[in-house]
Design a protein around this motif. Structure first.
Motif, PDB file in Angstrom:
ATOM      1  N   ILE A   1       0.723  -1.076   0.162  1.00 46.84           N
ATOM      2  CA  ILE A   1      -0.167  -0.314   0.117  1.00 46.84           C
ATOM      3  C   ILE A   1       1.041   1.116   0.179  1.00 46.84           C
ATOM      4  O   ILE A   1       1.306   1.856   0.527  1.00 46.84           O
ATOM      5  N   ASP A   2       1.243   1.639  -1.341  1.00 46.13           N
ATOM      6  CA  ASP A   2       1.824   3.022  -0.905  1.00 46.13           C
ATOM      7  C   ASP A   2       1.235   3.670  -2.596  1.00 46.13           C
ATOM      8  O   ASP A   2       2.064   3.181  -3.898  1.00 46.13           O
ATOM      9  N   MET A   3       0.623   4.391  -2.386  1.00 44.72           N
ATOM     10  CA  MET A   3       0.136   5.493  -4.280  1.00 44.72           C
ATOM     11  C   MET A   3       0.414   6.608  -2.961  1.00 44.72           C
ATOM     12  O   MET A   3      -0.132   7.236  -2.817  1.00 44.72           O
ATOM     13  N   ILE A   4      -0.198   7.561  -4.050  1.00 44.97           N
ATOM     14  CA  ILE A   4      -0.369   8.744  -4.384  1.00 44.97           C
ATOM     15  C   ILE A   4      -1.911   9.257  -4.842  1.00 44.97           C
ATOM     16  O   ILE A   4      -1.548   8.944  -6.059  1.00 44.97           O
ATOM     17  N   VAL A   5      -2.902   9.667  -4.518  1.00 39.72           N
ATOM     18  CA  VAL A   5      -4.436  10.154  -4.917  1.00 39.72           C
ATOM     19  C   VAL A   5      -4.021  11.487  -4.933  1.00 39.72           C
ATOM     20  O   VAL A   5      -4.077  12.139  -4.204  1.00 39.72           O
ATOM     21  N   ILE A   6      -4.076  11.792  -6.644  1.00 36.06           N
ATOM     22  CA  ILE A   6      -4.674  12.999  -6.939  1.00 36.06           C
ATOM     23  C   ILE A   6      -5.860  13.382  -7.253  1.00 36.06           C
ATOM     24  O   ILE A   6      -6.049  13.313  -8.263  1.00 36.06           O
ATOM     25  N   ARG A   7      -6.940  13.719  -7.053  1.00 33.54           N
ATOM     26  CA  ARG A   7      -7.450  14.728  -6.712  1.00 33.54           C
ATOM     27  C   ARG A   7      -7.812  15.684  -7.874  1.00 33.54           C
ATOM     28  O   ARG A   7      -7.485  16.495  -6.706  1.00 33.54           O
TER      29      ARG A   7
ATOM     30  N   LYS B   1      -1.198  -3.061  -4.219  1.00 34.84           N
ATOM     31  CA  LYS B   1      -0.310  -3.004  -4.515  1.00 34.84           C
ATOM     32  C   LYS B   1      -0.324  -2.385  -6.260  1.00 34.84           C
ATOM     33  O   LYS B   1       0.757  -2.176  -6.630  1.00 34.84           O
ATOM     34  N   ARG B   2      -2.006  -2.430  -7.540  1.00 36.25           N
ATOM     35  CA  ARG B   2      -1.725  -2.599  -8.406  1.00 36.25           C
ATOM     36  C   ARG B   2      -1.509  -0.165  -8.565  1.00 36.25           C
ATOM     37  O   ARG B   2      -1.850  -0.173  -9.673  1.00 36.25           O
ATOM     38  N   PHE B   3      -1.725  -0.330  -8.156  1.00 32.67           N
ATOM     39  CA  PHE B   3      -2.635   1.297  -7.493  1.00 32.67           C
ATOM     40  C   PHE B   3      -0.963   2.917  -6.957  1.00 32.67           C
ATOM     41  O   PHE B   3      -0.447   2.098  -6.051  1.00 32.67           O
ATOM     42  N   GLU B   4       0.106   3.009  -7.659  1.00 31.87           N
ATOM     43  CA  GLU B   4       0.554   3.506  -7.222  1.00 31.87           C
ATOM     44  C   GLU B   4       0.768   5.312  -7.359  1.00 31.87           C
ATOM     45  O   GLU B   4       0.725   6.176  -6.401  1.00 31.87           O
ATOM     46  N   VAL B   5       0.609   6.047  -9.288  1.00 31.66           N
ATOM     47  CA  VAL B   5      -0.325   6.931  -8.497  1.00 31.66           C
ATOM     48  C   VAL B   5      -1.390   7.390  -9.360  1.00 31.66           C
ATOM     49  O   VAL B   5      -2.002   6.626 -10.188  1.00 31.66           O
ATOM     50  N   VAL B   6      -2.199   7.740  -8.845  1.00 33.92           N
ATOM     51  CA  VAL B   6      -3.635   7.463  -9.302  1.00 33.92           C
ATOM     52  C   VAL B   6      -4.486   8.803  -9.610  1.00 33.92           C
ATOM     53  O   VAL B   6      -4.346   9.934  -9.100  1.00 33.92           O
ATOM     54  N   VAL B   7      -4.844   8.955 -10.465  1.00 37.04           N
ATOM     55  CA  VAL B   7      -5.817  10.928 -10.750  1.00 37.04           C
ATOM     56  C   VAL B   7      -7.350  10.514 -11.038  1.00 37.04           C
ATOM     57  O   VAL B   7      -7.189   9.541 -11.797  1.00 37.04           O
ATOM     58  N   THR B   8      -7.576  10.936 -10.595  1.00 41.24           N
ATOM     59  CA  THR B   8      -9.284  11.290 -10.396  1.00 41.24           C
ATOM     60  C   THR B   8     -10.228  12.656 -10.313  1.00 41.24           C
ATOM     61  O   THR B   8      -9.749  13.412  -9.782  1.00 41.24           O
ATOM     62  N   SER B   9     -11.912  12.587 -10.470  1.00 37.02           N
ATOM     63  CA  SER B   9     -12.234  13.486 -10.003  1.00 37.02           C
ATOM     64  C   SER B   9     -12.224  13.568  -8.429  1.00 37.02           C
ATOM     65  O   SER B   9     -12.261  13.416  -7.866  1.00 37.02           O
ATOM     66  N   ASN B  10     -13.110  14.997  -8.945  1.00 33.38           N
ATOM     67  CA  ASN B  10     -13.116  15.576  -7.009  1.00 33.38           C
ATOM     68  C   ASN B  10     -13.924  14.842  -6.391  1.00 33.38           C
ATOM     69  O   ASN B  10     -13.785  14.737  -4.712  1.00 33.38           O
ATOM     70  N   LEU B  11     -15.114  13.629  -6.500  1.00 37.38           N
ATOM     71  CA  LEU B  11     -15.910  13.227  -5.853  1.00 37.38           C
ATOM     72  C   LEU B  11     -15.040  11.660  -6.107  1.00 37.38           C
ATOM     73  O   LEU B  11     -15.408  11.407  -4.543  1.00 37.38           O
TER      74      LEU B  11
ATOM     75  N   SER C   1     -12.821   6.501 -13.431  1.00 36.75           N
ATOM     76  CA  SER C   1     -13.794   7.367 -13.966  1.00 36.75           C
ATOM     77  C   SER C   1     -14.885   6.220 -13.682  1.00 36.75           C
ATOM     78  O   SER C   1     -14.970   5.954 -12.881  1.00 36.75           O
ATOM     79  N   LYS C   2     -16.038   7.350 -14.622  1.00 38.40           N
ATOM     80  CA  LYS C   2     -17.127   6.050 -14.503  1.00 38.40           C
ATOM     81  C   LYS C   2     -17.824   6.731 -16.463  1.00 38.40           C
ATOM     82  O   LYS C   2     -19.061   6.560 -15.888  1.00 38.40           O
ATOM     83  N   GLY C   3     -17.254   6.078 -16.630  1.00 41.18           N
ATOM     84  CA  GLY C   3     -17.796   6.078 -18.198  1.00 41.18           C
ATOM     85  C   GLY C   3     -18.824   5.333 -18.488  1.00 41.18           C
ATOM     86  O   GLY C   3     -18.889   5.760 -19.991  1.00 41.18           O
ATOM     87  N   ASN C   4     -18.868   4.628 -18.774  1.00 44.12           N
ATOM     88  CA  ASN C   4     -19.726   3.065 -18.316  1.00 44.12           C
ATOM     89  C   ASN C   4     -20.941   3.989 -18.466  1.00 44.12           C
ATOM     90  O   ASN C   4     -21.931   3.672 -18.988  1.00 44.12           O
ATOM     91  N   ALA C   5     -21.481   4.957 -17.033  1.00 43.94           N
ATOM     92  CA  ALA C   5     -22.509   5.356 -17.131  1.00 43.94           C
ATOM     93  C   ALA C   5     -23.196   6.801 -17.053  1.00 43.94           C
ATOM     94  O   ALA C   5     -23.837   7.325 -17.107  1.00 43.94           O
ATOM     95  N   LEU C   6     -21.829   7.574 -16.712  1.00 45.52           N
ATOM     96  CA  LEU C   6     -21.702   8.897 -17.074  1.00 45.52           C
ATOM     97  C   LEU C   6     -21.468   9.255 -18.320  1.00 45.52           C
ATOM     98  O   LEU C   6     -20.243   9.711 -18.518  1.00 45.52           O
ATOM     99  N   GLY C   7     -21.976   9.145 -19.594  1.00 46.11           N
ATOM    100  CA  GLY C   7     -21.568   9.642 -20.923  1.00 46.11           C
ATOM    101  C   GLY C   7     -21.428  11.003 -20.900  1.00 46.11           C
ATOM    102  O   GLY C   7     -20.646  11.102 -22.637  1.00 46.11           O
ATOM    103  N   TYR C   8     -21.348  11.530 -20.333  1.00 43.02           N
ATOM    104  CA  TYR C   8     -20.853  13.193 -20.700  1.00 43.02           C
ATOM    105  C   TYR C   8     -19.475  13.366 -20.001  1.00 43.02           C
ATOM    106  O   TYR C   8     -18.235  13.396 -20.904  1.00 43.02           O
ATOM    107  N   SER C   9     -19.572  13.836 -18.719  1.00 42.38           N
ATOM    108  CA  SER C   9     -18.316  13.882 -18.102  1.00 42.38           C
ATOM    109  C   SER C   9     -17.406  13.305 -18.126  1.00 42.38           C
ATOM    110  O   SER C   9     -16.029  12.866 -18.102  1.00 42.38           O
ATOM    111  N   MET C  10     -17.622  11.875 -17.535  1.00 41.45           N
ATOM    112  CA  MET C  10     -16.836  10.907 -17.575  1.00 41.45           C
ATOM    113  C   MET C  10     -16.436  10.288 -18.645  1.00 41.45           C
ATOM    114  O   MET C  10     -15.014   9.737 -18.862  1.00 41.45           O
ATOM    115  N   VAL C  11     -16.797  10.554 -20.363  1.00 40.59           N
ATOM    116  CA  VAL C  11     -16.377  10.044 -21.522  1.00 40.59           C
ATOM    117  C   VAL C  11     -15.692  11.038 -21.556  1.00 40.59           C
ATOM    118  O   VAL C  11     -14.334  10.361 -21.847  1.00 40.59           O
ATOM    119  N   PHE C  12     -15.906  12.516 -21.577  1.00 41.54           N
ATOM    120  CA  PHE C  12     -14.891  13.801 -21.991  1.00 41.54           C
ATOM    121  C   PHE C  12     -13.124  13.736 -20.292  1.00 41.54           C
ATOM    122  O   PHE C  12     -12.226  13.065 -21.607  1.00 41.54           O
TER     123      PHE C  12
END
Length: 354
Positions: free
Chosen positions: A125-131, A232-242, A187-198
């Motif tokens: 467990i050693d990751m940095i989440v960039i939100r 362990k599979r996560f090292e640097v993560v980028v994701t949205s605000n929520l 993200s959640k591109g399969n359900a949020l067809g505008y914001s997350m696909v973008f």
């Protein structure tokens, strides 16, 4: 001698108690180093201020904060003040007003920290989440229609700009490249067809500029599962605000608890001050009892030192926290000890003086 001016908003509940320990550590480090000093200015803003004045911070609050090199925030929220008021009129107002568009939250299992996952090693467990920290689902855009009627409607609009997505993703790609780590977009591109696909499209576009960075993308529900099953599979993560807000609380749960969760709100261009905070809540039920764990606020001091270019001290603070956890001599009740909140800062300094 360098001098760093720090605005302190201790806030509500246990905020003043944990921030006092962080200030103690930062002042002690400045004295040990001898080449820089820190100057704290305290602001009494928060829920108590709101109950007296009707506002979480003065109208010119941002103007007052502009002159500082950093902001050190304790906690926000207290019974009797709606959560959307306490958060929206102070924390989110500062984040947006100072364009602190990078929320940097380490999810790292320190040596000696408790972990609820079976068979997980420290290095797993050693990751940095960039939100993304300035728009997205937390943009203050929406409406209430037909209030008080059976037809009442609430609209909450997520705002995803090309500029906002590009700059947070570029920051994440640069971090992954610099540290030779993988980058995962969530993200959640399969359900949020505008914001997350973008979001997904821009992540792929920016990725063409970083062919040396190994990437993957995950849906947020799958990522939540993998945080627990295979962190362990996560090292640097980028994701949205929520999603970043929720995932980092999950990250805290698998890496020692909220008492070990810190966050930095960065304006990378340094046009405005950045803000550093423990990400736990104000915990009013234990406020004033002297049992709150201040290690998250001390970890945020480590992040502040990194931001000030004192990376070696930032590493030493983290190492001191690990030593404290391993030795188990001075820990608060949540970590199985009997120490008081006010004992922790000096215990960290004693380790640093060794």
């Amino acid at each position: 001698m360098e001098r760093f001016k720090i605005a302190v908003i201790a806030g509500d509940g246990i905020g003043p108690e944990v921030i006092t320990e962080g200030k103690k550590v930062l002042s002690g480090i400045a004295a040990l180093d001898g080449k820089f000093n820190v100057e704290f200015t305290d602001f009494p803003w928060g829920c108590e201020y709101y109950l007296k004045t009707g506002e979480m911070m003065p109208e010119d609050g941002l103007e007052q904060l502009k002159a500082f090199d950093a902001i050190y925030l304790g906690a926000v929220g207290y019974p009797g003040v709606p959560d959307n008021v306490s958060l929206g009129q102070l924390l989110l107002k500062i984040r947006r007003g100072f364009d602190e568009y990078v929320n940097l939250r380490p999810v790292k299992l320190l040596e000696g920290a408790p972990c609820p996952l079976a068979g997980v090693k420290r290095e797993d467990i050693d990751m940095i989440v960039i939100r993304e920290n300035s728009e997205g689902e937390y943009a203050d855009v929406g409406a209430r229609l037909y209030p008080g009627t059976p037809q009442e409607i609430a609209l909450q609009t997520g705002v995803f700009s090309r500029k906002g997505c590009e700059r947070i993703m570029r920051y994440a790609y640069e971090t992954a490249r610099r540290e030779h780590k993988t980058l995962t977009s969530i993200s959640k591109g399969n359900a949020l067809g505008y914001s997350m696909v973008f979001w997904d499209e821009i992540f792929a576009e920016i990725g063409k500029e970083y062919p040396d960075v190994k990437t993957q993308k995950l849906l947020v529900d799958a990522a939540s599962m993998m945080f627990v099953k295979n962190p362990k599979r996560f090292e640097v993560v980028v994701t949205s605000n929520l999603f970043g807000d929720i995932l980092t609380d999950l990250g805290a749960a698998i890496a020692g608890g909220m008492g070990l969760a810190a966050g930095a709100n960065l304006n990378p261009e340094r046009k405005y001050p950045s803000m550093f905070e423990p990400i736990h809540g104000s915990a009013p039920d234990i406020a004033g009892k002297g049992i709150a764990n201040p290690l998250a606020s001390i970890w945020s001091v480590s992040q502040m030192l990194d931001f000030f270019g004192k990376e070696e001290w930032g590493k030493r603070v983290l190492a001191a926290i690990e030593t404290l956890l391993v030795e188990k001599k001075t820990l608060t009740p949540d970590l199985g000890g009997t120490a008081k909140t006010q004992d922790i800062g000096e215990a960290i300094l004693k380790i640093l003086r060794r």
